[in-house]
Design an enzyme around this catalytic site. Structure first.
Site, short mmCIF file in Angstrom:
data_model
loop_
_atom_site.label_atom_id
_atom_site.label_comp_id
_atom_site.label_asym_id
_atom_site.label_seq_id
_atom_site.Cartn_x
_atom_site.Cartn_y
_atom_site.Cartn_z
N LYS A 1 -26.33 -32.53 -75.55
CA LYS A 1 -26.80 -33.00 -76.86
C LYS A 1 -26.50 -31.97 -77.95
O LYS A 1 -25.97 -32.31 -79.01
CB LYS A 1 -28.31 -33.26 -76.80
CG LYS A 1 -28.98 -33.34 -78.17
CD LYS A 1 -30.46 -33.56 -78.08
CE LYS A 1 -31.32 -32.31 -77.98
NZ LYS A 1 -31.52 -31.57 -79.22
N ASN A 2 -26.84 -30.71 -77.66
CA ASN A 2 -26.72 -29.70 -78.71
C ASN A 2 -25.28 -29.33 -79.01
O ASN A 2 -24.98 -28.76 -80.06
CB ASN A 2 -27.55 -28.46 -78.36
CG ASN A 2 -29.04 -28.74 -78.52
OD1 ASN A 2 -29.42 -29.77 -79.06
ND2 ASN A 2 -29.87 -27.82 -78.05
N ARG B 1 -38.76 -23.16 -89.07
CA ARG B 1 -37.32 -23.11 -88.76
C ARG B 1 -36.55 -23.10 -90.09
O ARG B 1 -36.01 -24.12 -90.52
CB ARG B 1 -36.93 -24.28 -87.87
CG ARG B 1 -37.59 -24.17 -86.51
CD ARG B 1 -37.26 -25.31 -85.61
NE ARG B 1 -35.87 -25.30 -85.17
CZ ARG B 1 -35.32 -26.28 -84.46
NH1 ARG B 1 -36.03 -27.34 -84.13
NH2 ARG B 1 -34.06 -26.20 -84.08
N ARG C 1 -35.71 -37.52 -76.45
CA ARG C 1 -34.72 -37.02 -77.43
C ARG C 1 -33.64 -36.18 -76.77
O ARG C 1 -32.54 -36.06 -77.31
CB ARG C 1 -35.43 -36.17 -78.50
CG ARG C 1 -36.26 -36.97 -79.47
CD ARG C 1 -36.79 -36.08 -80.57
NE ARG C 1 -35.76 -35.14 -81.00
CZ ARG C 1 -35.97 -33.85 -81.26
NH1 ARG C 1 -37.16 -33.35 -81.17
NH2 ARG C 1 -34.97 -33.08 -81.63
N CYS D 1 -41.33 -27.59 -87.75
CA CYS D 1 -41.52 -28.55 -86.68
C CYS D 1 -42.44 -27.94 -85.64
O CYS D 1 -42.91 -26.82 -85.80
CB CYS D 1 -40.18 -28.98 -86.08
SG CYS D 1 -39.41 -27.75 -85.09
N ASP E 1 -34.81 -22.64 -74.79
CA ASP E 1 -34.93 -24.06 -74.42
C ASP E 1 -35.26 -24.26 -72.94
O ASP E 1 -35.43 -25.40 -72.50
CB ASP E 1 -33.65 -24.82 -74.79
CG ASP E 1 -33.46 -24.92 -76.30
OD1 ASP E 1 -34.41 -24.64 -77.04
OD2 ASP E 1 -32.34 -25.27 -76.73
C1 EPZ Z 1 -30.47 -24.59 -81.96
O1 EPZ Z 1 -31.34 -24.76 -83.07
C2 EPZ Z 1 -30.85 -25.68 -80.97
N1 EPZ Z 1 -30.71 -26.98 -81.61
C3 EPZ Z 1 -32.27 -25.45 -80.48
O2 EPZ Z 1 -32.54 -26.41 -79.47
C4 EPZ Z 1 -32.39 -24.07 -79.87
O3 EPZ Z 1 -33.72 -23.83 -79.48
C5 EPZ Z 1 -31.95 -23.02 -80.89
O4 EPZ Z 1 -30.60 -23.32 -81.35
C6 EPZ Z 1 -31.95 -21.61 -80.34
O5 EPZ Z 1 -31.13 -21.55 -79.21
C7 EPZ Z 1 -29.53 -27.59 -81.66
O6 EPZ Z 1 -28.50 -27.06 -81.24
C8 EPZ Z 1 -29.49 -28.96 -82.22
P1 EPZ Z 1 -31.29 -21.19 -84.72
P2 EPZ Z 1 -31.03 -23.97 -84.42
O7 EPZ Z 1 -30.86 -21.40 -86.13
O8 EPZ Z 1 -29.59 -23.73 -84.56
C9 EPZ Z 1 -34.25 -18.36 -87.10
C10 EPZ Z 1 -33.75 -28.07 -78.36
O9 EPZ Z 1 -34.84 -28.03 -77.74
N2 EPZ Z 1 -33.49 -18.78 -88.28
O10 EPZ Z 1 -30.31 -20.55 -83.79
O11 EPZ Z 1 -31.73 -24.69 -85.50
C11 EPZ Z 1 -35.02 -19.50 -86.46
O12 EPZ Z 1 -36.25 -19.73 -87.09
C12 EPZ Z 1 -33.60 -27.35 -79.68
O13 EPZ Z 1 -32.75 -28.70 -77.97
C13 EPZ Z 1 -33.69 -18.16 -89.49
O14 EPZ Z 1 -34.52 -17.25 -89.61
O15 EPZ Z 1 -31.75 -22.60 -84.12
C14 EPZ Z 1 -35.13 -19.02 -85.03
O16 EPZ Z 1 -36.17 -18.09 -84.93
C15 EPZ Z 1 -34.88 -26.85 -80.22
N3 EPZ Z 1 -32.98 -18.59 -90.56
C16 EPZ Z 1 -33.82 -18.29 -84.80
O17 EPZ Z 1 -33.33 -17.96 -86.12
C17 EPZ Z 1 -32.04 -19.57 -90.47
O18 EPZ Z 1 -31.41 -19.90 -91.49
C18 EPZ Z 1 -32.76 -19.11 -84.09
O19 EPZ Z 1 -32.64 -20.39 -84.71
C19 EPZ Z 1 -31.84 -20.17 -89.24
C20 EPZ Z 1 -32.57 -19.77 -88.14
#
Ligand code: EPZ
Length: 453
Positions: A22-23, A121, A407, A116, A315
Site C-alpha cells: 500500500k505505502n 504529523r 485500510r 491523526c 509500522d
Molecule cells: C509514512 O508516513 C507511512 N505512510 C507511514 O505508514 C509510516 O509510519 C511512516 O512513513 C514512517 O515510516 C505512507 O507511506 C502512506 P514521515 P509519512 O513523514 O511519510 C515527522 C501506516 O501505518 N515529520 O516519514 O507521513 C513525522 O511527524 C502508515 O501504513 C515532520 O516532522 O511519515 C514523524 O515523526 C502510518 N515533518 C516522522 O517525521 C514533516 O514534514 C516520520 O514521518 C514530515 C514528517
C-alpha cells in the site's frame, strides 16, 4: 461498524503469498500526474486507501482503468488542481499529489492534512523542500497552495526531529524530476518505497540516482513518458503475518517475502528464538523470497527501538509488542518515529498484558497468557497488534472498529483463517456474522491450513 470475533489458541500453518505494498502504491499512483502518457502499475492491493487515491486522482483529471490489481493511469485534464479536504481527511497520503501536480501543472492546492490517531504529523519538511525548489507556498482556507512556473534544482536538507520524511522525500523527488537543473536531497528517507518510486520515475524517463540512500541526486528533464511497473511486496503486511505465525506457535512458508526489507525484524525474531529462514535456493538479497517462519510458543524478551529504515519500522511496533507480552521476561520498546503511537497499550492490558508506558518507552513484562476480551482498534497497525494478541489469547477476543485494519490489510481475517485462525467478521452492534470486507479477496497461493485447539 464491523468487528472481529477471534477464538484464540489456533496455530497458523501453510503457505501464503505477500501482496503489493500500500505505502509503495500510493506515491506510485500519484506519480502518474507527472506525465500525459499512460502509466501502468501492476500488483496494486485492493484496499480502502487505494480506492481513496483513485477517487482523488480522478478528481485531478486522471482517467483510471483497473483490471484486478493492474491499473492504468492517464492524465486527460491537467487543469484540475484541487485535492479537496473531503478526500484528504480520509487519507493523509493524499499529500503526495502535491509535488507531482506542482511540477507538471505549475500550481497545486492540497488540503492541509490534520493530526491523526498516531500523533502530530506535520508536513513542514514537504513544504520546506518545495520552497527550496522555488515554489511559493501559501495557506488559503485550510489548503496548501503551491505555485511555480518552473521549479529550479537545488540542494535540500530533509532531516527533521524524527529523522527524514518518507512521503516528503517522495514529494520532493517527484517534483524535482521536472525541475530545471540538478537537485540533491540530503537526509532523504531510505525506505524501499522511495527506491521503488525512483524505479518507476526512471522508467518514465527521469534521471534519479541514489534513491534508497540518504543522498538522492536528480537531474531534471523536460518531460516524462509512459512506463510500466510492478509494485513491490508489502514489507509491513509480510512482517505482520510473520509475527502472527510466531505468536500462534505456527509454521508458515511465505512466497514473495521481502527478505531484504525486513532484516531488522528478522534480526529481532532470531533473538527472540523464532525460526526465520530463506528456503529458496538463492542467497542474494532480494525483495521476493520464499521464507519459512516457525515458533514453538516460547519467546525470549528483547529491547527494540523504532527507527527510520533500515531500522525497525514503527509500522510493526504494535504487532511485535503483542508477541513480547508472552515473552519469558521483560522487554523494552521505544518509539522514535511517533512517540505517542501506543493506543494499543491500554487495550493489551485489558487482555492481561503487563505494559507500563513512560513517554516514548513501554516496559513489557512478559505474562504466561493473554486472556480474550473486548478491545477497540484506534489505528491501522495497532489494530493488527490487537488481532495478533487475540490469536494467542485464551478464549474469545472481540476487536471493534476494524475499519482501521481494512485500510492496510486485504481481508486479513480470511488470510489468517486460510492459515488456520478462527476469526469471524461481525456486525459490532448486533454481533451477527457479516459477509466480509467490501473489497476483493486475495487468496493465499496455497494453503495447508490446520486448526488445533
Ligand atoms: C509514512 O508516513 C507511512 N505512510 C507511514 O505508514 C509510516 O509510519 C511512516 O512513513 C514512517 O515510516 C505512507 O507511506 C502512506 P514521515 P509519512 O513523514 O511519510 C515527522 C501506516 O501505518 N515529520 O516519514 O507521513 C513525522 O511527524 C502508515 O501504513 C515532520 O516532522 O511519515 C514523524 O515523526 C502510518 N515533518 C516522522 O517525521 C514533516 O514534514 C516520520 O514521518 C514530515 C514528517
Amino acid at each position: 461498524m464491523d468487528a472481529f470475533r477471534i477464538q484464540g489458541g489456533t496455530r497458523l500453518s501453510g503457505r501464503w503469498g505477500v501482496d503489493g505494498s500500500k505505502n509503495a502504491a500510493l506515491p506510485l499512483m500519484a506519480a502518474s500526474l507527472l506525465c500525459d502518457e499512460p502509466v501502468h502499475l501492476r500488483g496494486i492491493p485492493p484496499l480502502m486507501d487505494v480506492r481513496n487515491m483513485t477517487r482523488l486522482l480522478r478528481e485531478l483529471g486522471v482517467d483510471i482503468h483497473a483490471q484486478g490489481r493492474d491499473y492504468t493511469f492517464h492524465v486527460t485534464d491537467a487543469t484540475k488542481l484541487h485535492a479537496r479536504y473531503e478526500i484528504v481527511k480520509t487519507m493523509r497520503a493524499s499529500i503526495c499529489t502535491l509535488g507531482p501536480m506542482l511540477a507538471r501543472r505549475g500550481e497545486a492546492r492540497v488540503s492541509m492534512p490534520g493530526g491523526c490517531a498516531i500523533g502530530d504529523r506535520p508536513v513542514d519538511l514537504h513544504l520546506r523542500g518545495l520552497e527550496a525548489l522555488g515554489a511559493q507556498i501559501t495557506l488559503e482556507g485550510g489548503d496548501i497552495v503551491a505555485r511555480a512556473k518552473k521549479l529550479i534544482g537545488t540542494t535540500i536538507f530533509l532531516g527533521g526531529p524524527f529523522g527524514s520524511t518518507v512521503l516528503g522525500t517522495a514529494n520532493i523527488m517527484s517534483a524535482a524530476v521536472l525541475a530545471r537543473g540538478c537537485t540533491v536531497i540530503e537526509s532523504a528517507a531510505c525506505e524501499p518505497e522511495i527506491a521503488d518510486l525512483a524505479v518507476l520515475l526512471n522508467a518514465m524517463g527521469a534521471h534519479i540516482s541514489g534513491a534508497g540512500t540518504p543522498r538522492i541526486t536528480i537531474e531534471g528533464v523536460d518531460e516524462l513518458h509512459s512506463a510500466e511497473h510492478e509494485v513491490l511486496p508489502d514489507r509491513i503486511v509480510a512482517g505482520t503475518l510473520a509475527i502472527a505465525t510466531a505468536i500462534s506457535g505456527g509454521d508458515v512458508t511465505f512466497e514473495n517475502y521481502p527478505w531484504d526489507h525486513l532484516l531488522a525484524l528478522t534480526h529481532l525474531m532470531h533473538e527472540i528464538g523464532i525460526v526465520v529462514e530463506r528456503v529458496d535456493p538463492s542467497n542474494e538479497l532480494t525483495s521476493r523470497c520464499t521464507v519459512r517462519v516457525a515458533a514453538d510458543g516460547t519467546f525470549k524478551p528483547v529491547l527494540f527501538t523504532t527507527q527510520p529504515y533500515p531500522g525497525f519500522p514503527t509500522d510493526l511496533q504494535a504487532q511485535l509488542m503483542s508477541l513480547l507480552c508472552l515473552a519469558d521476561g521483560n522487554s523494552i520498546v521505544t518509539e522514535k518515529i511517533y512517540p505517542d503511537r501506543f493506543m494499543h497499550v491500554p487495550e493489551l492490558n485489558r487482555m492481561g498484558a503487563k505494559l507500563v508506558r513512560q513517554g516514548p518507552t513501554v516496559v513489557v513484562q512478559g505474562v504466561d497468557e493473554l486472556i480474550g476480551a473486548p478491545v477497540m482498534a484506534s489505528d491501522l497497525r495497532g489494530s493488527a497488534g490487537l488481532i495478533l494478541a487475540g490469536l494467542a489469547a485464551r478464549g474469545e477476543t472481540e476487536v471493534s472498529r476494524i475499519y482501521h485494519v481494512d485500510r492496510g490489510y486485504v481481508r486479513i481475517e480470511e488470510q489468517l483463517n486460510n492459515l488456520g485462525a478462527n476469526i469471524e467478521r461481525i456486525d459490532g452492534e448486533t454481533g451477527e456474522v457479516v459477509g466480509g470486507a467490501p473489497l476483493i479477496l486475495t487468496k493465499p497461493m496455497t494453503s495447508g491450513a490446520q486448526k488445533t485447539a
